[in-house]
Design an enzyme around this catalytic site. Structure first.
Site, PDB file in Angstrom:
ATOM      1  N   ASN A   1       0.875  -1.182   0.000  1.00  0.00           N
ATOM      2  CA  ASN A   1       0.000   0.000   0.000  1.00  0.00           C
ATOM      3  C   ASN A   1       0.911   1.231   0.000  1.00  0.00           C
ATOM      4  O   ASN A   1       2.128   1.111   0.184  1.00  0.00           O
ATOM      5  CB  ASN A   1      -0.932  -0.035   1.223  1.00  0.00           C
ATOM      6  CG  ASN A   1      -0.129  -0.075   2.509  1.00  0.00           C
ATOM      7  OD1 ASN A   1       0.608   0.842   2.809  1.00  0.00           O
ATOM      8  ND2 ASN A   1      -0.240  -1.168   3.258  1.00  0.00           N
TER       9      ASN A   1
ATOM     10  N   ASP B   1      -2.977  -7.207   5.040  1.00  0.00           N
ATOM     11  CA  ASP B   1      -3.785  -8.215   5.737  1.00  0.00           C
ATOM     12  C   ASP B   1      -3.704  -9.614   5.140  1.00  0.00           C
ATOM     13  O   ASP B   1      -3.992 -10.589   5.814  1.00  0.00           O
ATOM     14  CB  ASP B   1      -5.259  -7.783   5.736  1.00  0.00           C
ATOM     15  CG  ASP B   1      -5.513  -6.708   6.777  1.00  0.00           C
ATOM     16  OD1 ASP B   1      -5.060  -6.873   7.914  1.00  0.00           O
ATOM     17  OD2 ASP B   1      -6.150  -5.697   6.432  1.00  0.00           O
TER      18      ASP B   1
ATOM     19  N   LYS C   1      10.867 -15.279 -11.119  1.00  0.00           N
ATOM     20  CA  LYS C   1       9.911 -14.309 -11.659  1.00  0.00           C
ATOM     21  C   LYS C   1       8.867 -15.033 -12.527  1.00  0.00           C
ATOM     22  O   LYS C   1       9.219 -15.831 -13.398  1.00  0.00           O
ATOM     23  CB  LYS C   1      10.672 -13.286 -12.512  1.00  0.00           C
ATOM     24  CG  LYS C   1       9.793 -12.170 -13.000  1.00  0.00           C
ATOM     25  CD  LYS C   1      10.567 -11.182 -13.842  1.00  0.00           C
ATOM     26  CE  LYS C   1       9.596 -10.272 -14.554  1.00  0.00           C
ATOM     27  NZ  LYS C   1      10.151  -9.666 -15.734  1.00  0.00           N
TER      28      LYS C   1
ATOM     29  N   PHE D   1      -4.241   2.759  14.808  1.00  0.00           N
ATOM     30  CA  PHE D   1      -4.701   3.711  13.799  1.00  0.00           C
ATOM     31  C   PHE D   1      -5.804   3.017  13.021  1.00  0.00           C
ATOM     32  O   PHE D   1      -5.834   1.790  12.946  1.00  0.00           O
ATOM     33  CB  PHE D   1      -3.566   4.074  12.835  1.00  0.00           C
ATOM     34  CG  PHE D   1      -2.772   5.276  13.265  1.00  0.00           C
ATOM     35  CD1 PHE D   1      -1.926   5.207  14.353  1.00  0.00           C
ATOM     36  CD2 PHE D   1      -2.874   6.473  12.569  1.00  0.00           C
ATOM     37  CE1 PHE D   1      -1.196   6.312  14.746  1.00  0.00           C
ATOM     38  CE2 PHE D   1      -2.146   7.586  12.950  1.00  0.00           C
ATOM     39  CZ  PHE D   1      -1.305   7.505  14.046  1.00  0.00           C
TER      40      PHE D   1
ATOM     41  N   LYS E   1     -12.936  -1.138  16.065  1.00  0.00           N
ATOM     42  CA  LYS E   1     -11.553  -1.630  16.169  1.00  0.00           C
ATOM     43  C   LYS E   1     -11.025  -1.487  17.604  1.00  0.00           C
ATOM     44  O   LYS E   1     -10.234  -2.297  18.058  1.00  0.00           O
ATOM     45  CB  LYS E   1     -10.645  -0.893  15.178  1.00  0.00           C
ATOM     46  CG  LYS E   1     -10.832  -1.419  13.774  1.00  0.00           C
ATOM     47  CD  LYS E   1      -9.988  -0.727  12.737  1.00  0.00           C
ATOM     48  CE  LYS E   1     -10.406  -1.244  11.358  1.00  0.00           C
ATOM     49  NZ  LYS E   1      -9.940  -0.446  10.251  1.00  0.00           N
TER      50      LYS E   1
END
Ligand code: PMT
Length: 398
Positions: A206, A275, A285, A319, A333
Site C-alpha cells: 500500500n 492483511d 519471476k 490507527f 476496532k
C-alpha cells in the site's frame, strides 16, 4: 528560565521577528537573537537587542573573535532554536549542511529541538527544490511551521506568508513545556507499509510512506521516551536517537514487535499492515501466460489484536485508515483489538492519510471521548496523540 535562540534570516517577513522576540520575552523566556547579514537589511540588530535585552550576533568573525566557540556556546545553551523567518536560500544551505552564517552554524552544532518557520513568495515555496529541502529537514527531525496563505508582500496571493506570530509563539511554548513528559517510558512505534511478495520482483503493499510513524517516533524521543521504531520499507531517514528495526513482511513485523513488547510501556501502531499474503511465493519471476492469473491469498496475523490479547497494563494505540463510516469503524476496532486509543484517519480526504505531510484525524478513547484534529502537519498530530498518551500514562504504574 527557558532559553530560546531566535535565528532571523533575510526576507521581507524579517520585521515580524521583532514581534516574535517580544512575544517570547513577555512569556518569561530568555531570548538571544542571531541574524544573517541579509536579515540586517530588513531590520536592525539594535531593534532586536532592545527587545530581547541581549546582544545580537551577526558576524561570525567579529569581536570577540571567538566565532568557533561562540556558535557552539549558543548551540549548547539553547533549550530550543527558532528560525523565523526562514528564507528559501537559508533552507537550502541548512539542508546541505553549509554553516556559513551564525544561524546555520549554530543549528548544525546543537542537540536542542529546532523549529523553522519558512516565509517566501508562493512560487518559490512551491518550487520542487524548496519542497524537497523542506521534506529533508522534516526527515532530519526539524519541526516546521507551515506558512500561511494570503496576500504576500510582493503582491501575489498564495502560500508563503510567515505563519501568524501567535501560532509561532504557541508552537515554541508547546515544545518547551511538553519536553520531558515521556521521560522514563519505553515506547514502540510501527511505521510504513508491509510487503508480501508474489515472486522475487512483485509484491502486494500500500502507499504508506512512513511519515506518520516516523513523526511519532521523533516526537516521542523529543519528549524523553526511549523509542523503538519498527519500520516497513520506506524512504524516510531514521530519526537520530531512535532504535530502528527494519522489516518487510507482516510476519517479520509481528516478530519484531513481539520481541520488544515485554519491555514497552506504550505501543503505537501507525503502520499500514498488509492483511493477506500469497499462499505460495514463486521462487523465480512469474512468466506471462494465460489471459487470467488467479492468486490465492491467506490471512496474515493481526498484530494489534495479538498485542491487545496480552496487553496487561500497557497502553495500546491503534490507527484506523477508513474511507467510510470513520468513527463507527474505528470504535469497533477499539473493542475488537482491546485498545486504549485509536487514531481514525479519513484517508479519502485531501491532505489526510497516505504519503501526505499533513493529516486529519479523530482521536477516540475507549470510553468514547473523541478529539477531532483538523488539518495539521503529521508532526503536530504526533504531539496531539502523545498528549493523550501522557494523560493515560499518569493513571498507570511506572
Ligand atoms: O505512512 P504515511 O504515508 O504517513 O500514512 C499514514 C497512515 C495512513 C498509514 C496512518 O495514518 C494509518 O492510518 N495507519 C494505519 C493503517 C491501517 O492499516 O489501518 P487498518 O484500519 O487497516 O488497521 C487498523 C490497525 O490495526 C492499525 O493500527 C494497523 O497497524 C493494525 N493492524 C492491521 C492489520 C494487521 N494485520 N495487523 C495490524 O496490526
Amino acid at each position: 528560565m527557558k532559553r530560546v535562540i531566535v535565528g532571523i534570516t533575510g526576507g521581507i517577513a524579517s520585521y515580524k521577528a521583532a514581534e516574535v522576540v517580544r512575544g517570547l520575552c513577555t512569556k518569561g523566556i530568555e531570548v538571544h537573537v542571531l541574524m544573517t547579514e541579509a536579515a540586517t537589511r530588513f531590520i536592525t540588530p539594535l531593534t532586536l537587542q532592545t527587545l530581547s535585552g541581549n546582544p545580537v550576533v551577526v558576524d561570525m568573525f567579529a569581536e570577540p573573535r571567538l566565532w568557533n566557540v561562540q556558535h557552539v556556546a549558543y548551540a549548547k545553551k539553547a533549550d530550543l532554536i527558532l528560525v523565523a523567518p526562514a528564507t528559501a536560500s537559508f533552507i537550502g544551505r541548512l539542508t546541505a549542511g553549509i554553516a556559513d552564517d551564525m544561524v546555520s552554524a549554530t543549528i548544525l552544532a546543537t542537540t536542542a529541538p529546532v523549529v523553522i518557520a519558512p516565509a517566501m513568495n508562493s512560487q518559490m515555496y512551491r518550487h520542487p527544490a524548496v519542497q524537497a529541502n523542506l521534506n529533508r529537514l522534516r526527515e532530519m527531525g526539524y519541526q516546521l511551521i507551515a506558512p500561511g496563505v494570503g496576500e504576500l508582500a510582493c503582491g501575489d496571493r498564495g502560500e508563503g506568508r510567515l505563519a501568524e506570530v501567535s501560532q509561532i509563539i504557541d508552537q515554541v511554548l508547546g515544545h518547551l513545556l511538553r519536553k520531558a513528559d515521556l521521560a522514563g517510558k519505553n515506547l514502540l512505534v510501527t511505521a510504513g507499509p508491509t510487503r508480501e511478495y508474489i515472486d522475487p520482483v512483485r509484491f502486494i503493499s500500500n502507499p504508506a510512506s512512513g511519515k506518520m510513524g516516523y513523526a511519532l517516533a521523533a516526537a516521542a524521543r523529543d519528549r524523553g521516551a526511549e523509542v523503538v521504531l519498527v519500520s516497513g520499507p520506506t524512504a524516510q531517514l531514521p530519526p537520530p536517537g531512535v532504535k530502528v528495526s527494519r522489516v518487510t513482511t507482516t510476519a517479520e513485523m509481528l516478530a519484531a514487535v513481539l520481541e520488544h513488547f515485554p519491555a514497552m510501556d506504550v505501543v503505537i501502531k501507525a503502520a499500514a499492515v498488509v492483511d493477506y499474503r500469497p499462499q505460495t511465493r514463486a521462487s523465480q519471476k512469474l512468466k506471462k501466460g494465460s489471459e487470467q492469473y488467479v492468486l490465492t491469498l491467506e490471512r496474515n496475523p493481526d498484530i494489534l489484536k495479538i498485542l491487545g490479547e496480552r496487553k496487561g497494563d500497557k497502553i495500546l494505540v491503534g490507527f484506523a485508515a477508513e474511507t467510510q463510516d470513520l468513527i463507527e469503524n474505528a470504535r469497533e476496532k477499539i473493542k475488537a483489538k482491546n485498545l486504549d486509543l485509536i487514531v481514525a484517519n479519513d484517508v479519502g480526504q485531501r491532505g489526510a492519510g497516505f504519503g501526505t505531510d499533513t493529516n486529519i484525524a479523530a482521536i477516540i478513547h475507549r470510553d468514547g471521548t473523541i478529539k477531532e484534529i483538523p488539518l495539521c502537519s503529521k508532526q503536530d498530530l504526533a504531539h496531539r496523540i502523545l498528549d493523550e498518551v501522557v494523560v493515560l500514562t499518569r493513571g498507570r504504574k511506572s
